[in-house]
Motif scaffolding. Sequence first.
Motif, mmCIF file in Angstrom:
data_model
loop_
_atom_site.group_PDB
_atom_site.id
_atom_site.type_symbol
_atom_site.label_atom_id
_atom_site.label_comp_id
_atom_site.label_asym_id
_atom_site.label_seq_id
_atom_site.Cartn_x
_atom_site.Cartn_y
_atom_site.Cartn_z
ATOM 1 N N HIS A 56 -46.063 30.595 35.184
ATOM 2 C CA HIS A 56 -45.348 30.693 33.910
ATOM 3 C C HIS A 56 -46.050 29.873 32.829
ATOM 4 C CE1 HIS A 56 -41.864 32.809 35.540
ATOM 5 N NE2 HIS A 56 -41.885 31.977 36.559
ATOM 6 N N TYR A 87 -41.389 38.164 39.703
ATOM 7 C CA TYR A 87 -41.568 38.463 38.278
ATOM 8 C C TYR A 87 -42.652 39.535 38.084
ATOM 9 C CZ TYR A 87 -39.248 33.935 38.067
ATOM 10 O OH TYR A 87 -38.380 32.897 38.249
ATOM 11 N N LYS A 90 -43.921 40.025 34.433
ATOM 12 C CA LYS A 90 -44.726 38.891 33.964
ATOM 13 C C LYS A 90 -46.102 38.886 34.636
ATOM 14 C CE LYS A 90 -41.133 35.813 32.401
ATOM 15 N NZ LYS A 90 -40.617 34.458 32.358
#
Length: 116
Positions: A56, A87, A90
């Motif tokens: 992230h 994710y 992402k």
Amino acid sequence: MKGMYFINDRISLNGLSQDESIALQEQSIKNYISDQNIQIVKLNPYQLQEYYTIPHALLYDLKKEKSAFDCFIYYSLQTIEDFIYTYPAKWLILKSYFKEIIIVEKQNDFNVQKVI
């Protein structure tokens, strides 16, 4: 080539301790980086290491930088699969910042898989 790499500091690989797993990942990746003459880019000047341990955070820094790089390197699918499956959107965005994704998995010497 300019790139970045990821080390999972919360995983135990092949029955090794976390510290040994980090050392295995780091040494394998650094050998590959050296052999391929890859320049590691550090986007965040406050980052303690030259590698990322949090996908992230990498994605956040990439979005701020707004430019693409040649490669993203990590040791094995096992080291990043939790992020990929938790994710997926992402992960696709993160991958889009790199021309190629390189998986370096230590076997005898090291075996390299390129995922484009």
